[in-house]
Design a protein around this motif. Structure first.
Motif, mmCIF file in Angstrom:
data_model
loop_
_atom_site.group_PDB
_atom_site.id
_atom_site.type_symbol
_atom_site.label_atom_id
_atom_site.label_comp_id
_atom_site.label_asym_id
_atom_site.label_seq_id
_atom_site.Cartn_x
_atom_site.Cartn_y
_atom_site.Cartn_z
ATOM 1 N N ARG A 190 0.870 -1.187 0.000
ATOM 2 C CA ARG A 190 0.000 0.000 0.000
ATOM 3 C C ARG A 190 0.898 1.225 0.000
ATOM 4 N N LEU A 191 0.755 2.043 -1.017
ATOM 5 C CA LEU A 191 1.579 3.227 -1.193
ATOM 6 C C LEU A 191 0.778 4.475 -0.852
ATOM 7 N N ARG A 192 1.470 5.471 -0.318
ATOM 8 C CA ARG A 192 0.874 6.785 -0.078
ATOM 9 C C ARG A 192 1.182 7.678 -1.276
ATOM 10 N N PHE A 206 -8.650 -13.926 -4.413
ATOM 11 C CA PHE A 206 -9.475 -13.871 -3.206
ATOM 12 C C PHE A 206 -10.578 -12.826 -3.319
ATOM 13 N N LEU A 207 -10.495 -11.914 -4.295
ATOM 14 C CA LEU A 207 -11.529 -10.901 -4.508
ATOM 15 C C LEU A 207 -12.618 -11.355 -5.467
ATOM 16 N N ARG A 208 -12.418 -12.445 -6.149
ATOM 17 C CA ARG A 208 -13.314 -12.863 -7.234
ATOM 18 C C ARG A 208 -14.447 -13.747 -6.721
ATOM 19 N N ASN A 209 -15.335 -14.088 -7.653
ATOM 20 C CA ASN A 209 -16.518 -14.873 -7.287
ATOM 21 C C ASN A 209 -16.133 -16.223 -6.705
ATOM 22 N N GLY A 210 -15.175 -16.892 -7.323
ATOM 23 C CA GLY A 210 -14.825 -18.228 -6.871
ATOM 24 C C GLY A 210 -15.828 -19.250 -7.350
ATOM 25 N N VAL A 230 -7.744 -4.863 2.324
ATOM 26 C CA VAL A 230 -7.265 -4.090 1.172
ATOM 27 C C VAL A 230 -8.240 -2.966 0.802
ATOM 28 N N LEU A 231 -9.513 -3.076 1.205
ATOM 29 C CA LEU A 231 -10.490 -2.013 0.931
ATOM 30 C C LEU A 231 -10.633 -1.028 2.081
#
Length: 386
Positions: A190-192, A206-210, A230-231
Motif C-alpha cells: 500500500r503506497l501513499r 481472493f476478490l473474485r466470485n470463486g 485491502v479495501l
C-alpha cells in the motif's frame, strides 16, 4: 356371498395392501435434505467481481461494476475506491494523469500487477513506472494468512511479484521474509500518494466470485477478511468502482468458445447439404452430339419435306387414318358404314353439319395449301371430340 359383502372384502384387502406398502416404504426410505450446487448463469459468468459488488451493497456501501474504465462517466470523488483487474500498462497517458490526480486528493486505487513483458515494461509515462513499481521475474511463493478461529490459509501462491523504488512512500507491504531487509519481492503493498493510497496486488483470486471447487474466492472467511483489509482506506466513505475487463474480448473468440452449440450444428448441416449436392466421382457422361434433334423436330422436318415435293395428300391421309382409328374405337357403328351413310352417322354423333363433315373427309388438291390446313384442322377437331 352377496355383491355387497364381496365389495367390502375387496376394499379391506386394498386398504391392507396399501398399509403394507406404506410400512415397507417408511421402513426402507427416509426424508433427507441436500444441497446441490448449480452452475452460475447471468452476470456472474462474465463478471468476476459480481460477488464483491453484492457483498459491499449488502454491507450498506455503494458499489458499481463496469467492463471498461470510463472516467468521465464514473466521476470519481476523493472518497471513492477504484479496483482494476486488467493490465494498467494499457492505460493512455491522459488516463494515468487523471487517476493520479484523483488519488492525490483522497482516492483509493487498487491495481493487479501483471506479469513481466519486455514490450510493455519501461514506459516512463506508464502508471506503474510513475508509482515506482518494478515487476519482478522471481517465481511466487505462498504466504501464510491466519485469521482467528479459522484454519491457516496460503495466499498469493500464484500471480506476479514486484519491487519498489527507494523513493516510494510505502505504508504497508507483504511479501517474502526478506522483502523489507534486502529488497525481496512483494505480493501486496500500500503506497501513499498525496492524501490518497494505491494498493498493489500480485494476485486477486481472493476478490473474485470463486467456485465450489478449489478456487473458493469470497466464499472463504479468510478471503473476506483479506478483502476487507485491502479495501479499508475508503471503505464506507464513497462508491467502490469495480473494473473487471478493460479490453473487450474478440468477437470471433467469443463465438468460438461460447457459440459452438449454434454454429457447430449449422456447420454440420451445411457440410451435409454440400455433400448431397456435390457431383459423385466416376466417369463423365459424353456431351450430346450437336446435330442431334428431338422427335418433334424430325416430324416437322418430314412434313415440310413432303409438302415441298407435292406430297401433301400423304399428310392429310395420315391425319384421316388417325381419325378413323379413333372412330372405330369410340363409334364402331359409324365406322362400319361407308359413303353418305357414314358421313350422316358421324355428323349425328358429333352434332356437326353434314357439309362440314363432308368437307373434312374429302382429299384436298395437292396445290391448295389453304384447303389442306383447313381439312387437317377439322379432322383433328373431330378426332378430339370423339
Amino acid at each position: 356371498m352377496s355383491n355387497r359383502a364381496r365389495g367390502i372384502l375387496i376394499a379391506l384387502a386394498a386398504l391392507l395392501l396399501a398399509a403394507l406398502v406404506g410400512i415397507w416404504f417408511l421402513h426402507n426410505f427416509e426424508r433427507r435434505s441436500s444441497q446441490v450446487p448449480v452452475p452460475a448463469y447471468g452476470e456472474p459468468t462474465y463478471n468476476p467481481l459480481y460477488a464483491l459488488r453484492e457483498t459491499i451493497r449488502r454491507d450498506g456501501g455503494k458499489a458499481e461494476s463496469r467492463r471498461r474504465l470510463d472516467l468521465p462517466a464514473m466521476a470519481l470523488q476523493p472518497g471513492d475506491t477504484l479496483l482494476m483487474l486488467d493490465d494498467p500498462r494499457q492505460l493512455a497517458p491522459s488516463q494515468v494523469n487523471d487517476l493520479l490526480d484523483w488519488v492525490q486528493f483522497g482516492g483509493h486505487l487498487l491495481l493487479q500487477v501483471p506479469d513481466s513483458d519486455e514490450a510493455l515494461d519501461g514506459n516512463e509515462q506508464g502508471l506503474l513506472e510513475r508509482l515506482g513499481v518494478v515487476i519482478s521475474e522471481q517465481p511466487p511463493r505462498c504466504l501464510r494468512w491466519q485469521v482467528q478461529g479459522q484454519a491457516s490459509h496460503q495466499e498469493f501462491c500464484t500471480g506476479s511479484r514486484f519491487t519498489l523504488e527507494g523513493s516510494t512512500r510505502v505504508e504497508r507491504h507483504w511479501g517474502d521474509a526478506a522483502a523489507s531487509a534486502d529488497g525481496g519481492s512483494l505480493a501486496w503493498a500500500r503506497l501513499r500518494y498525496g492524501t490518497g493510497r494505491v494498493d498493489l496486488l500480485g494476485e486477486t483470486d481472493f476478490l473474485r466470485n470463486g467456485s465450489h471447487g478449489h478456487d473458493s474466492g469470497l466464499r472463504e472467511i479468510p478471503h473476506r477478511d483479506l478483502t476487507r483489509l485491502v479495501l479499508a482506506p475508503n471503505y464506507g466513505k464513497g462508491t467502490v468502482h469495480l473494473i473487471y475487463e478493460m479490453a473487450l474480448p474478440s468477437l470471433w473468440r467469443t463465438l468460438l468458445t461460447r457459440g459452438w452449440p449454434v454454429w457447430l450444428p449449422l456447420l454440420l448441416a451445411l457440410l451435409a447439404w454440400l455433400w448431397m449436392r456435390c457431383q459423385r466421382f466416376g466417369a463423365l457422361l459424353p456431351s450430346p452430339r450437336g446435330e442431334r434433334r428431338s422427335l418433334l423436330e424430325h416430324v416437322r422436318a418430314s412434313g415440310e419435306h413432303l409438302h415441298r415435293y407435292g406430297k401433301s395428300p400423304l399428310l392429310y391421309d395420315a391425319v384421316r387414318q388417325s381419325f378413323l382409328a379413333r372412330l372405330r374405337r369410340r363409334a364402331p357403328v359409324a365406322a362400319a358404314l361407308s359413303g353418305d351413310a357414314q358421313v350422316q352417322a358421324i355428323a349425328d354423333h358429333l352434332q356437326w353439319p353434314i357439309s362440314r363433315v363432308q368437307s373434312a373427309l374429302q382429299v384436298p388438291p395437292s396445290w391448295d395449301d389453304t384447303a389442306l390446313r383447313e381439312r387437317i384442322r377439322l379432322l383433328i377437331q373431330m378426332r378430339n371430340q370423339l
